[in-house]
Scaffold this motif. Sequence first.
Motif, PDB file in Angstrom:
ATOM      1  N   GLU A  96      36.139  47.940  34.474  1.00 55.51           N
ATOM      2  CA  GLU A  96      36.474  47.694  35.879  1.00 55.51           C
ATOM      3  C   GLU A  96      35.367  46.914  36.574  1.00 55.51           C
ATOM      4  OE1 GLU A  96      38.151  50.059  39.824  1.00 55.51           O
ATOM      5  OE2 GLU A  96      37.819  51.140  37.937  1.00 55.51           O
ATOM      6  N   ARG A  97      34.117  47.239  36.242  1.00 52.53           N
ATOM      7  CA  ARG A  97      33.003  46.513  36.856  1.00 52.53           C
ATOM      8  C   ARG A  97      32.974  45.057  36.391  1.00 52.53           C
ATOM      9  NH1 ARG A  97      28.693  47.693  39.783  1.00 52.53           N
ATOM     10  NH2 ARG A  97      26.905  46.285  39.690  1.00 52.53           N
ATOM     11  N   VAL A  98      33.249  44.824  35.117  1.00 50.68           N
ATOM     12  CA  VAL A  98      33.302  43.459  34.596  1.00 50.68           C
ATOM     13  C   VAL A  98      34.337  42.640  35.354  1.00 50.68           C
ATOM     14  CG1 VAL A  98      34.066  42.095  32.605  1.00 50.68           C
ATOM     15  CG2 VAL A  98      32.392  43.923  32.289  1.00 50.68           C
ATOM     16  N   LEU A  99      35.519  43.209  35.559  1.00 49.08           N
ATOM     17  CA  LEU A  99      36.586  42.484  36.245  1.00 49.08           C
ATOM     18  C   LEU A  99      36.180  42.152  37.679  1.00 49.08           C
ATOM     19  CD1 LEU A  99      39.688  44.459  34.930  1.00 49.08           C
ATOM     20  CD2 LEU A  99      38.824  42.257  34.129  1.00 49.08           C
ATOM     21  N   ARG A 118      40.421  40.342  50.213  1.00 48.92           N
ATOM     22  CA  ARG A 118      40.519  41.528  49.357  1.00 48.92           C
ATOM     23  C   ARG A 118      39.222  41.738  48.567  1.00 48.92           C
ATOM     24  NH1 ARG A 118      45.759  40.881  45.709  1.00 48.92           N
ATOM     25  NH2 ARG A 118      45.257  43.039  45.125  1.00 48.92           N
ATOM     26  N   ILE A 119      38.657  40.665  48.066  1.00 53.31           N
ATOM     27  CA  ILE A 119      37.468  40.773  47.218  1.00 53.31           C
ATOM     28  C   ILE A 119      36.240  41.165  48.032  1.00 53.31           C
ATOM     29  CG2 ILE A 119      35.892  39.419  45.774  1.00 53.31           C
ATOM     30  CD1 ILE A 119      38.455  37.763  44.988  1.00 53.31           C
ATOM     31  N   GLU A 120      36.142  40.637  49.267  1.00 53.81           N
ATOM     32  CA  GLU A 120      34.959  40.878  50.090  1.00 53.81           C
ATOM     33  C   GLU A 120      35.114  42.064  51.030  1.00 53.81           C
ATOM     34  OE1 GLU A 120      34.220  37.123  51.944  1.00 53.81           O
ATOM     35  OE2 GLU A 120      33.519  36.179  50.078  1.00 53.81           O
ATOM     36  N   THR A 126      40.846  47.568  43.145  1.00 54.67           N
ATOM     37  CA  THR A 126      41.027  48.508  42.050  1.00 54.67           C
ATOM     38  C   THR A 126      41.086  47.760  40.723  1.00 54.67           C
ATOM     39  OG1 THR A 126      43.435  48.404  42.150  1.00 54.67           O
ATOM     40  CG2 THR A 126      42.331  50.051  43.552  1.00 54.67           C
ATOM     41  N   TYR A 127      41.030  48.506  39.660  1.00 53.96           N
ATOM     42  CA  TYR A 127      41.136  47.932  38.315  1.00 53.96           C
ATOM     43  C   TYR A 127      42.413  47.097  38.199  1.00 53.96           C
ATOM     44  CZ  TYR A 127      40.481  48.184  33.154  1.00 53.96           C
ATOM     45  OH  TYR A 127      40.270  47.903  31.826  1.00 53.96           O
ATOM     46  N   ALA A 128      43.533  47.681  38.592  1.00 55.93           N
ATOM     47  CA  ALA A 128      44.812  46.973  38.472  1.00 55.93           C
ATOM     48  C   ALA A 128      44.837  45.728  39.359  1.00 55.93           C
ATOM     49  CB  ALA A 128      45.966  47.905  38.833  1.00 55.93           C
ATOM     50  N   ALA A 129      44.295  45.836  40.571  1.00 51.38           N
ATOM     51  CA  ALA A 129      44.293  44.690  41.478  1.00 51.38           C
ATOM     52  C   ALA A 129      43.404  43.569  40.945  1.00 51.38           C
ATOM     53  CB  ALA A 129      43.824  45.126  42.860  1.00 51.38           C
ATOM     54  N   ALA A 130      42.253  43.943  40.396  1.00 50.99           N
ATOM     55  CA  ALA A 130      41.361  42.928  39.830  1.00 50.99           C
ATOM     56  C   ALA A 130      42.033  42.199  38.671  1.00 50.99           C
ATOM     57  CB  ALA A 130      40.059  43.581  39.368  1.00 50.99           C
ATOM     58  N   LEU A 131      42.728  42.946  37.821  1.00 54.62           N
ATOM     59  CA  LEU A 131      43.460  42.325  36.717  1.00 54.62           C
ATOM     60  C   LEU A 131      44.517  41.361  37.232  1.00 54.62           C
ATOM     61  CD1 LEU A 131      44.281  44.947  33.919  1.00 54.62           C
ATOM     62  CD2 LEU A 131      43.202  42.720  33.638  1.00 54.62           C
ATOM     63  N   GLU A 132      45.241  41.796  38.243  1.00 49.31           N
ATOM     64  CA  GLU A 132      46.313  40.953  38.800  1.00 49.31           C
ATOM     65  C   GLU A 132      45.750  39.642  39.340  1.00 49.31           C
ATOM     66  OE1 GLU A 132      48.121  39.004  41.943  1.00 49.31           O
ATOM     67  OE2 GLU A 132      46.921  40.740  42.581  1.00 49.31           O
ATOM     68  N   ILE A 133      44.647  39.711  40.069  1.00 51.36           N
ATOM     69  CA  ILE A 133      44.067  38.511  40.665  1.00 51.36           C
ATOM     70  C   ILE A 133      43.543  37.572  39.579  1.00 51.36           C
ATOM     71  CG2 ILE A 133      42.223  37.629  42.133  1.00 51.36           C
ATOM     72  CD1 ILE A 133      42.418  40.282  43.723  1.00 51.36           C
ATOM     73  N   GLU A 146      45.075  41.431  27.721  1.00 54.89           N
ATOM     74  CA  GLU A 146      45.811  42.512  27.063  1.00 54.89           C
ATOM     75  C   GLU A 146      44.896  43.698  26.771  1.00 54.89           C
ATOM     76  OE1 GLU A 146      48.250  43.336  22.888  1.00 54.89           O
ATOM     77  OE2 GLU A 146      47.783  41.286  23.507  1.00 54.89           O
ATOM     78  N   HIS A 147      43.695  43.427  26.280  1.00 57.31           N
ATOM     79  CA  HIS A 147      42.757  44.513  25.988  1.00 57.31           C
ATOM     80  C   HIS A 147      42.337  45.238  27.259  1.00 57.31           C
ATOM     81  CE1 HIS A 147      42.597  43.387  21.864  1.00 57.31           C
ATOM     82  NE2 HIS A 147      41.884  42.286  22.038  1.00 57.31           N
ATOM     83  N   PHE A 148      42.030  44.491  28.314  1.00 53.24           N
ATOM     84  CA  PHE A 148      41.622  45.125  29.567  1.00 53.24           C
ATOM     85  C   PHE A 148      42.749  45.997  30.123  1.00 53.24           C
ATOM     86  CE2 PHE A 148      38.197  41.817  30.109  1.00 53.24           C
ATOM     87  CZ  PHE A 148      37.153  42.716  30.204  1.00 53.24           C
ATOM     88  N   ASN A 149      43.982  45.566  29.985  1.00 58.51           N
ATOM     89  CA  ASN A 149      45.092  46.362  30.492  1.00 58.51           C
ATOM     90  C   ASN A 149      45.281  47.634  29.670  1.00 58.51           C
ATOM     91  OD1 ASN A 149      47.291  46.659  32.420  1.00 58.51           O
ATOM     92  ND2 ASN A 149      48.643  46.402  30.663  1.00 58.51           N
ATOM     93  N   ARG A 150      45.141  47.540  28.352  1.00 57.66           N
ATOM     94  CA  ARG A 150      45.230  48.744  27.508  1.00 57.66           C
ATOM     95  C   ARG A 150      44.149  49.742  27.892  1.00 57.66           C
ATOM     96  NH1 ARG A 150      44.472  47.435  21.590  1.00 57.66           N
ATOM     97  NH2 ARG A 150      44.790  49.692  21.400  1.00 57.66           N
ATOM     98  N   LEU A 151      42.949  49.234  28.148  1.00 51.51           N
ATOM     99  CA  LEU A 151      41.852  50.125  28.516  1.00 51.51           C
ATOM    100  C   LEU A 151      42.085  50.738  29.892  1.00 51.51           C
ATOM    101  CD1 LEU A 151      39.213  51.374  27.718  1.00 51.51           C
ATOM    102  CD2 LEU A 151      38.025  49.293  28.457  1.00 51.51           C
TER     103      LEU A 151
END
Length: 268
Positions: A96-99, A118-120, A126-133, A146-151
């Motif tokens: 999550e921190r990496v994203l 949203r970022i600032e 959130t993890y899901a929001a960061a992935l989406e962006i 795919e790996h980040f979503n599985r995790l």
Amino acid sequence: MPLDFNTGHHLLDPVGEGADPAVRAQAAENRRAQIDRLRYIHGEANLEAVIANIQDLGADPFSTIGWHLHLWREVRHAFVSGAYFPAAVGAGAVAERVLNHLLIDLVDDCATEADRRRIEAPKAPTYAAALEILNRWDVLEPASAEHFNRLRIIRNDLVHFNDGLYEDPRGRSLEAITILRDALDAQWGVFVQRRLIPGTPGMMYARKAVEAEPFFRHYLAPVMAYVSPHHGLRHDPDTGLWVTATEEPVYADTDTDAEFVRNLKYLG
């Protein structure tokens, strides 16, 4: 190009009975030295478990050096030491921190005004929001996404609740950390084929088309060597580093990847 990889787990593997005696002797010595190193780092009490954990986890990400590797090593250390639940939760937290780190680093290149708000915001996405962006920005490699979503799914189970944790804490931890390793490898790794010019066996050159991509420009381009088609490597005994040697002038007729390959000449 500063790289990091660790395949020390192979030193723990036994050598086949049919191997040359000198090879077997050297392998046995390498194994003893590796075990002594693990004993020094992790202690004596759970040494057999430490050895098994090292072997099952395998290699580190074959990655360019960066802040993500420092966080990875802490998670890896926890798992090898036998702290399975902290290691598994740590893998999800690192992901999550990496994203979010990627969002912050690339906001000026990719973000809409709505994204920037949203970022600032005081509370990070959130993890899901960061992935989406990041997926919308086309920053993540498909395998990495795919790996980040599985995790993300495993992390939610571990943190919020899932009965299955107690049945196999080591297995769940190994799964989480392996996925984190594979995600980092797919994003920062040096063998991402999409980024490489084909037809250059044994060498890796970045395709011209990826040079403008924000992730590549921010993380990879600054640590890459720039060469003309006529180039080579020489070892500097004073520093222990490999240095590129390029024949001048840089050739003007290499505006495309195909032309660069056609003009390749390795200076031995």
